[in-house]
Design a protein around this motif. Structure first.
Motif, PDB file in Angstrom:
ATOM      1  N   ILE A   1     -20.612  17.857 -18.535  1.00 52.68           N
ATOM      2  CA  ILE A   1     -19.969  17.440 -17.288  1.00 52.68           C
ATOM      3  C   ILE A   1     -19.255  18.662 -16.732  1.00 52.68           C
ATOM      4  CG2 ILE A   1     -18.223  15.984 -16.194  1.00 52.68           C
ATOM      5  CD1 ILE A   1     -18.842  13.803 -18.219  1.00 52.68           C
ATOM      6  N   ASP A   2     -19.629  19.034 -15.514  1.00 44.67           N
ATOM      7  CA  ASP A   2     -18.993  20.174 -14.835  1.00 44.67           C
ATOM      8  C   ASP A   2     -17.913  19.637 -13.918  1.00 44.67           C
ATOM      9  OD1 ASP A   2     -20.798  21.890 -16.032  1.00 44.67           O
ATOM     10  OD2 ASP A   2     -22.224  21.759 -14.385  1.00 44.67           O
ATOM     11  N   SER A   3     -16.682  20.020 -14.196  1.00 43.20           N
ATOM     12  CA  SER A   3     -15.574  19.523 -13.369  1.00 43.20           C
ATOM     13  C   SER A   3     -14.678  20.689 -12.973  1.00 43.20           C
ATOM     14  CB  SER A   3     -14.774  18.482 -14.148  1.00 43.20           C
ATOM     15  OG  SER A   3     -14.023  19.128 -15.156  1.00 43.20           O
ATOM     16  N   ILE A   4     -13.660  20.373 -12.171  1.00 44.49           N
ATOM     17  CA  ILE A   4     -12.779  21.452 -11.717  1.00 44.49           C
ATOM     18  C   ILE A   4     -11.480  21.496 -12.504  1.00 44.49           C
ATOM     19  CG2 ILE A   4     -13.720  21.775  -9.410  1.00 44.49           C
ATOM     20  CD1 ILE A   4     -11.541  19.934  -8.343  1.00 44.49           C
ATOM     21  N   GLY A   5     -11.483  20.897 -13.690  1.00 46.00           N
ATOM     22  CA  GLY A   5     -10.337  21.041 -14.577  1.00 46.00           C
ATOM     23  C   GLY A   5      -9.148  20.218 -14.134  1.00 46.00           C
ATOM     24  N   ASN A   6      -7.971  20.611 -14.585  1.00 46.19           N
ATOM     25  CA  ASN A   6      -6.776  19.820 -14.291  1.00 46.19           C
ATOM     26  C   ASN A   6      -6.300  20.042 -12.867  1.00 46.19           C
ATOM     27  OD1 ASN A   6      -6.577  18.574 -16.750  1.00 46.19           O
ATOM     28  ND2 ASN A   6      -5.533  20.333 -17.654  1.00 46.19           N
ATOM     29  N   PRO A   7      -5.922  19.062 -12.104  1.00 44.94           N
ATOM     30  CA  PRO A   7      -6.060  17.658 -12.459  1.00 44.94           C
ATOM     31  C   PRO A   7      -7.532  17.244 -12.436  1.00 44.94           C
ATOM     32  CG  PRO A   7      -5.326  17.867 -10.206  1.00 44.94           C
ATOM     33  CD  PRO A   7      -5.360  19.246 -10.755  1.00 44.94           C
ATOM     34  N   ASP A   8      -7.889  16.342 -13.336  1.00 41.41           N
ATOM     35  CA  ASP A   8      -9.303  15.978 -13.513  1.00 41.41           C
ATOM     36  C   ASP A   8      -9.794  15.103 -12.379  1.00 41.41           C
ATOM     37  OD1 ASP A   8      -9.847  17.418 -15.740  1.00 41.41           O
ATOM     38  OD2 ASP A   8      -9.166  15.864 -17.098  1.00 41.41           O
ATOM     39  N   SER A   9     -10.010  15.711 -11.254  1.00 41.95           N
ATOM     40  CA  SER A   9     -10.391  14.933 -10.082  1.00 41.95           C
ATOM     41  C   SER A   9     -11.816  15.271  -9.667  1.00 41.95           C
ATOM     42  CB  SER A   9      -9.414  15.244  -8.951  1.00 41.95           C
ATOM     43  OG  SER A   9      -9.406  16.619  -8.715  1.00 41.95           O
ATOM     44  N   PRO A  10     -12.426  14.450  -8.808  1.00 46.37           N
ATOM     45  CA  PRO A  10     -13.752  14.769  -8.312  1.00 46.37           C
ATOM     46  C   PRO A  10     -13.695  16.035  -7.455  1.00 46.37           C
ATOM     47  CG  PRO A  10     -12.968  12.638  -7.471  1.00 46.37           C
ATOM     48  CD  PRO A  10     -11.847  13.258  -8.199  1.00 46.37           C
ATOM     49  N   PRO A  11     -14.793  16.680  -7.160  1.00 45.73           N
ATOM     50  CA  PRO A  11     -16.159  16.326  -7.549  1.00 45.73           C
ATOM     51  C   PRO A  11     -16.519  16.795  -8.966  1.00 45.73           C
ATOM     52  CG  PRO A  11     -16.149  18.226  -6.082  1.00 45.73           C
ATOM     53  CD  PRO A  11     -14.728  17.820  -6.233  1.00 45.73           C
ATOM     54  N   TRP A  12     -17.487  16.079  -9.569  1.00 48.65           N
ATOM     55  CA  TRP A  12     -18.023  16.519 -10.846  1.00 48.65           C
ATOM     56  C   TRP A  12     -19.507  16.215 -10.906  1.00 48.65           C
ATOM     57  CZ3 TRP A  12     -14.586  12.130 -11.178  1.00 48.65           C
ATOM     58  CH2 TRP A  12     -15.196  10.925 -11.529  1.00 48.65           C
TER      59      TRP A  12
END
Lengths: 103, 170
Positions: B35-46
């Motif tokens: 899962i590629d996310s933008i880290g903290n805070p764990d919010s969209p997009p992913w």
């Protein structure tokens, strides 16, 4: 199976990944726009689309952090006025205050 | 049940749980799930990405992209691509089979063509309105993987397993 979290932590990080995808798909001078995914194979297109919106989210986050660092919060402005930095006047201790209280 | 309007942590927990429920043909190898996310805070997009590579020459790859919903910090599935088809022995730097135009079934929602499938070597985009029985809102990566598993075991056509028909173009 255990999910591996892969973090895109900064605008530079997202941009570097987008540049890699652009190179792989023969896109020169990418605009980092979702529409550029239209000429890519499906899985690259999804990655591109996601990275573009992650880049925008990170840009917003980073600009939000900068403005938070520089601006005085509203509640403190009411105490200190709008000048964020000013030279303080040197204070001098005197007995004046004590005499007043005693009087 | 597919996660929608959820937080990343909920999505991850659901994805992991569904992965662990899968009963797959012996001998497969997997790439991801990532899962590629933008880290903290764990919010969209992913974006999530998983491939199951069968011994021989066939593989599944399921990719989902979750964007921010109108409700702040919740993700909803905007685009996805569930693919089953052959691979030709070449892999990218992450170990995913290199993309080829060959497929048995690909179910997807994308920016240009919205919800559609590619099926049975037919290169045309078959849109949702010609696919009675296929619910794009409820299909998820795990229903797709289970359908492919059943297809591989029974040789039953995938459209029968997934319960849809392909109507001819008008």
């Amino acid at each position: 199976m255990e999910v591996t979290m892969r973090r895109v932590v900064s605008v530079e990080d997202a941009t570097a990944k987008l540049n890699g995808l652009a190179r792989r798909n023969g896109i020169t001078n990418p605009r980092y726009d979702e529409s550029e995914a239209d000429s890519m194979p499906e899985f690259d297109a999804l990655e591109w689309t996601c990275l573009c919106s992650q880049r925008v989210a990170l840009q917003k986050r980073e600009s939000g952090n900068v403005s938070r660092d520089c601006q005085m919060p509203e509640i403190f402005r009411s105490f200190y006025g709008h000048k964020a930095s000013s030279t303080s006047v040197e204070l001098e201790n005197t007995d004046e205050g004590q005499f007043r209280i005693a009087a | 049940m597919r996660r929608d309007n959820c937080q990343l942590a909920e999505y991850k927990a659901w994805f992991e749980c569904e992965c662990n429920k899968l009963i797959l043909e012996p001998g497969f190898s997997e790439v991801g799930p990532f899962i590629d996310s933008i880290g903290n805070p764990d919010s969209p997009p992913w974006r999530s990405d998983l491939a199951i590579i069968y011994p021989g020459s066939m593989y599944i790859r399921v990719v989902e992209y979750y964007d921010q919903s109108a409700l702040i910090d919740l993700g909803w599935r905007k685009y996805f691509n569930y693919h089953y088809g052959p691979y030709f022995g070449q892999f990218d730097e992450n170990g995913f089979p290199l993309h080829s135009k060959a497929f048995v079934l690909r179910i997807e929602t994308d920016r240009l063509n919205k919800s559609h499938i590619h099926y049975m070597k037919n290169p045309e985009h078959i849109p949702e309105d010609r696919l009675p029985g296929l619910d794009f809102d409820s299909i998820d990566p795990f229903k797709f993987i289970e359908a492919v598993e059943e297809h591989r075991k029974s040789s039953k056509p995938l459209h029968e397993i997934l319960g849809f028909n392909v109507e001819p173009a008008k």
